[in-house]
Write a protein that holds these residues in place. Sequence first.
Motif, PDB file in Angstrom:
ATOM      1  N   ASP A 157     -35.794  59.636 -11.943  1.00  0.00           N
ATOM      2  CA  ASP A 157     -36.404  57.432 -11.491  1.00  0.00           C
ATOM      3  C   ASP A 157     -36.847  58.297 -10.041  1.00  0.00           C
ATOM      4  O   ASP A 157     -36.561  58.516  -9.061  1.00  0.00           O
ATOM      5  N   GLN A 158     -38.297  57.474  -9.600  1.00  0.00           N
ATOM      6  CA  GLN A 158     -38.602  57.783  -8.444  1.00  0.00           C
ATOM      7  C   GLN A 158     -37.957  56.717  -7.491  1.00  0.00           C
ATOM      8  O   GLN A 158     -38.524  56.913  -6.536  1.00  0.00           O
ATOM      9  N   ASP A 159     -37.398  55.840  -7.718  1.00  0.00           N
ATOM     10  CA  ASP A 159     -36.841  55.633  -6.718  1.00  0.00           C
ATOM     11  C   ASP A 159     -35.860  56.065  -5.815  1.00  0.00           C
ATOM     12  O   ASP A 159     -34.799  56.142  -5.073  1.00  0.00           O
ATOM     13  N   TYR A 160     -35.313  57.393  -6.833  1.00  0.00           N
ATOM     14  CA  TYR A 160     -34.191  58.074  -6.252  1.00  0.00           C
ATOM     15  C   TYR A 160     -34.906  60.098  -5.579  1.00  0.00           C
ATOM     16  O   TYR A 160     -34.388  60.306  -5.186  1.00  0.00           O
ATOM     17  N   LYS A 204     -27.383  59.254  -6.004  1.00  0.00           N
ATOM     18  CA  LYS A 204     -27.176  56.863  -5.675  1.00  0.00           C
ATOM     19  C   LYS A 204     -25.238  57.308  -7.102  1.00  0.00           C
ATOM     20  O   LYS A 204     -24.772  58.860  -7.615  1.00  0.00           O
ATOM     21  N   ARG A 253     -38.707  62.625  -6.202  1.00  0.00           N
ATOM     22  CA  ARG A 253     -39.973  63.105  -5.927  1.00  0.00           C
ATOM     23  C   ARG A 253     -40.246  63.309  -7.449  1.00  0.00           C
ATOM     24  O   ARG A 253     -39.453  63.807  -8.097  1.00  0.00           O
TER      25      ARG A 253
END
Length: 267
Positions: A133-136, A206, A138
């Motif tokens: 997940d690119q919220d977390y 996370k 690269r």
Amino acid sequence: MQLCSLYRFPLKSGSAELLDEGWCDELGLYGDRRWMVVDAATGKFLTQRVLPRMALLAARWQGDTRLLLSAPGMDGLLVPVPGPESVARGVLIWRESLQASDAGDAAAAWLTQLLDRPCRLVHLPNAKGIQIDQDYARVGERTAFSDGFPFLLIGQRSLDDLSARVGQLLDMRRFRPNLVIAGSAPYAEDSWRRIRIGDMEFRVVKPCSRCIIPTIDPLNAERDASREPLATLMNYRKGDGGVFFGQNLIGEGTGKLRVGMPVEVLE
């Protein structure tokens, strides 16, 4: 602080393998969650959430080219790693659709007998890792068949504190971590942002939200009638988005981990 336990799960939702040392590659701990059981008709991934008996399913690497499947009441089965000529099967893990290599009819028949439903075994080569997940993460940072991140870390004293609250000694394997840290205060990992273990650096990205799996005893595959330890966690570890215990990590580069290595908090 030091790394006190190192766990690998060759098969997603299968039993834990305790290691003394392990190599970290581009997808996480080498060999971790590279295999997965899927529904034969839909390709959807299968786990202990709906099939608690998977807690007793052991999958162990035999070198780099074969996997040994074993379970109570079943003869063991050696499964070769699928080659380039193997059938590509469409699979679904959460919202991620991808192509994985089917491990053949013998493995499918063995698992179908064990789990009492039609299923297939699939393998994920390194070249087909799943973008995190690119919220977390690269672009280009990938994982295998994990629930989203390459590594899960838990402090031993966090589990000790939870065990005291529940009133029974809890097995760390209920929570399926890769990395267990000794010498930190309970839940100290909640505040970490970057750590070093030996020569390897990790970003702590996370908190891990917990599902029903920790209520399943890894020794007998039975669910706790009181929904422990999840019921206790609900009282003091609930936040936006779930109940949290442990931290998800992303490794920076590759390298070796060994039990007893020092752990340093960088941020």
